[in-house]
Design an enzyme around this catalytic site. Structure first.
Site, mmCIF file in Angstrom:
data_model
loop_
_atom_site.group_PDB
_atom_site.id
_atom_site.type_symbol
_atom_site.label_atom_id
_atom_site.label_comp_id
_atom_site.label_asym_id
_atom_site.label_seq_id
_atom_site.Cartn_x
_atom_site.Cartn_y
_atom_site.Cartn_z
ATOM 1 N N HIS A 81 0.863 -1.204 0.006
ATOM 2 C CA HIS A 81 0.015 -0.068 0.067
ATOM 3 C C HIS A 81 0.793 1.333 0.025
ATOM 4 O O HIS A 81 0.291 2.309 -0.240
ATOM 5 C CB HIS A 81 -1.088 -0.013 1.066
ATOM 6 C CG HIS A 81 -0.482 0.609 2.535
ATOM 7 N ND1 HIS A 81 -0.117 -0.304 3.347
ATOM 8 C CD2 HIS A 81 -0.549 1.716 2.890
ATOM 9 C CE1 HIS A 81 0.380 0.045 4.464
ATOM 10 N NE2 HIS A 81 0.235 1.555 4.459
ATOM 11 N N ASP A 125 -0.132 -7.602 1.660
ATOM 12 C CA ASP A 125 0.334 -6.142 1.786
ATOM 13 C C ASP A 125 1.971 -6.094 1.653
ATOM 14 O O ASP A 125 2.419 -5.564 2.765
ATOM 15 C CB ASP A 125 -0.177 -5.396 2.996
ATOM 16 C CG ASP A 125 -0.030 -3.847 3.023
ATOM 17 O OD1 ASP A 125 0.639 -3.091 1.720
ATOM 18 O OD2 ASP A 125 -0.218 -3.108 3.867
ATOM 19 N N GLN A 214 0.933 6.433 11.086
ATOM 20 C CA GLN A 214 1.293 6.812 9.947
ATOM 21 C C GLN A 214 2.597 7.149 9.508
ATOM 22 O O GLN A 214 3.327 7.711 10.474
ATOM 23 C CB GLN A 214 0.328 8.078 9.596
ATOM 24 C CG GLN A 214 -1.179 8.118 10.056
ATOM 25 C CD GLN A 214 -1.916 6.539 9.766
ATOM 26 O OE1 GLN A 214 -1.586 5.988 9.085
ATOM 27 N NE2 GLN A 214 -2.586 6.579 10.980
ATOM 28 N N GLY A 215 3.217 6.519 8.541
ATOM 29 C CA GLY A 215 4.544 6.886 8.113
ATOM 30 C C GLY A 215 5.349 5.790 8.563
ATOM 31 O O GLY A 215 6.515 5.657 8.083
ATOM 32 N N ASP A 216 4.949 4.831 9.404
ATOM 33 C CA ASP A 216 5.555 3.799 9.851
ATOM 34 C C ASP A 216 5.520 2.557 8.662
ATOM 35 O O ASP A 216 6.278 1.415 8.765
ATOM 36 C CB ASP A 216 5.436 3.217 11.224
ATOM 37 C CG ASP A 216 5.763 4.055 12.119
ATOM 38 O OD1 ASP A 216 6.858 4.688 12.068
ATOM 39 O OD2 ASP A 216 5.176 4.451 13.193
ATOM 40 N N SER A 217 4.173 2.793 8.287
ATOM 41 C CA SER A 217 4.028 1.556 7.250
ATOM 42 C C SER A 217 4.866 1.096 6.016
ATOM 43 O O SER A 217 5.965 1.908 5.871
ATOM 44 C CB SER A 217 2.811 2.034 6.100
ATOM 45 O OG SER A 217 1.597 2.100 6.753
HETATM 46 N N1 ARG Z 1 -1.304 2.655 6.938
HETATM 47 C C1 ARG Z 1 -0.122 3.450 7.901
HETATM 48 C C2 ARG Z 1 0.822 3.886 6.959
HETATM 49 O O1 ARG Z 1 0.646 4.100 5.888
HETATM 50 C C3 ARG Z 1 0.302 2.624 9.180
HETATM 51 C C4 ARG Z 1 -0.613 2.367 9.857
HETATM 52 C C5 ARG Z 1 -0.104 1.520 11.226
HETATM 53 N N2 ARG Z 1 -1.381 1.820 12.019
HETATM 54 C C6 ARG Z 1 -1.309 1.400 13.529
HETATM 55 N N3 ARG Z 1 -2.215 1.825 14.337
HETATM 56 N N4 ARG Z 1 -0.069 0.538 13.530
HETATM 57 O O2 ARG Z 1 2.150 4.490 7.389
#
Ligand code: ARG
Length: 262
Positions: A81, A125, A214-217
């Site tokens: 993603h 993913d 967000q940003g860790d994905s």
């Molecule tokens: N989708 C998020 C990203 O693009 C990461 C989400 C992780 N969320 C969590 N609650 N662990 O960075």
């Protein structure tokens, strides 16, 4: 699931834009749900395989977009993603604890492989990127290949440059231990989001407080010196009853190995 992931990123960008237009960045604001949230500063010297994947279209000043993991001198593994932008807009950065400080090695991306089932089948993913300039001489992280590693009570660590909600600038490399809660728990709390036991890992704290964000994905969830999971999704960050969901590397390890060795 694609919709949910994109929403998470879009919602985050909206917060930044609203804050910026109100001239409110850096001033007191309503705190979003608790923020790598609850972690501590980490050092890429100790985890040289941790890669920041920046993007020129990132809404944050550091350029941070996603995390990734060096698995071969010229291959990094990340989340599918994370890969919806043009190839030329990405830069992989190795060995840089604070993104705005510079330093370390950088590389552009020469090719992108995204799991072809991503978006069509729940889970999947995962993506493998080829570096234009290999990070030669840097330690790589092996893949976990046993799905038995995904056991409640295991204590993996997640690493990333993502949101902490303290600075909201996705700049400093951090880590936090997120215990595996088990497929039953996420299958229950994320029933309507389509959590998949065979292909995802449920990790965090039932009471919230510590999580990836967000940003860790795309970044690494590490257990026993192996790449155990990949930051994938969650509802909010560090919210009670909404732990992090990680792509289960062992499930996809054969496919990933084929791409890594190609
Ligand atoms: N989708 C998020 C990203 O693009 C990461 C989400 C992780 N969320 C969590 N609650 N662990 O960075």
């Amino acid at each position: 699931m694609t919709g949910k992931l994109k929403l998470a990123r879009a919602a985050f960008a909206a917060v930044i834009l609203v804050a910026a237009s109100a001239g409110a960045v850096g001033t007191a604001q309503a705190k979003p749900p608790a923020p790598i949230v609850g972690g501590t500063a980490a050092s890429t010297a100790q985890t040289p395989w941790a890669i920041a994947l920046n993007n020129s279209g990132s809404p944050v000043p550091s350029g941070q977009w996603c995390g990734a993991t060096l698995v071969k001198a010229n291959k990094i593994v990340t989340a599918a993603h994370c890969m919806d932008e043009p190839r030329s807009t990405y830069t992989a950065i190795q060995g840089r604890d604070k993104l705005t400080n510079g330093g370390g090695k950088t590389s552009k991306i020469s090719s992108i492989w995204v799991d072809p089932d991503y978006g069509a089948v729940p889970g999947h993913d995962v993506a493998v990127l080829t570096l234009t300039t290999p990070f030669t001489g840097i330690a790589t992280l092996p893949l976990e290949t046993s799905t038995a590693a995904d056991k409640a009570g295991a204590q993996p660590t997640v690493y990333g440059w993502g949101d902490t909600f303290d600075d909201r600038i996705q700049n400093q490399f951090r880590k936090v231990v997120v215990p595996v809660l088990g497929d039953t728990y996420c299958g229950d709390v994320y029933a309507s989001e389509g959590y998949v036991a065979n292909g995802e890992i449920c990790a965090g704290y039932k009471q919230g407080g510590k999580d990836s964000c967000q940003g860790d994905s795309g970044g690494p969830l590490v257990l026993n010196g192996r790449l155990f999971g990949i930051v994938s999704w969650g509802i909010g960050c560090a919210e009670a009853g909404h732990p992090g969901v990680y792509a289960e590397v062992a499930t996809y390890s054969a496919t990933l190995a084929t791409e890594i060795n190609s």
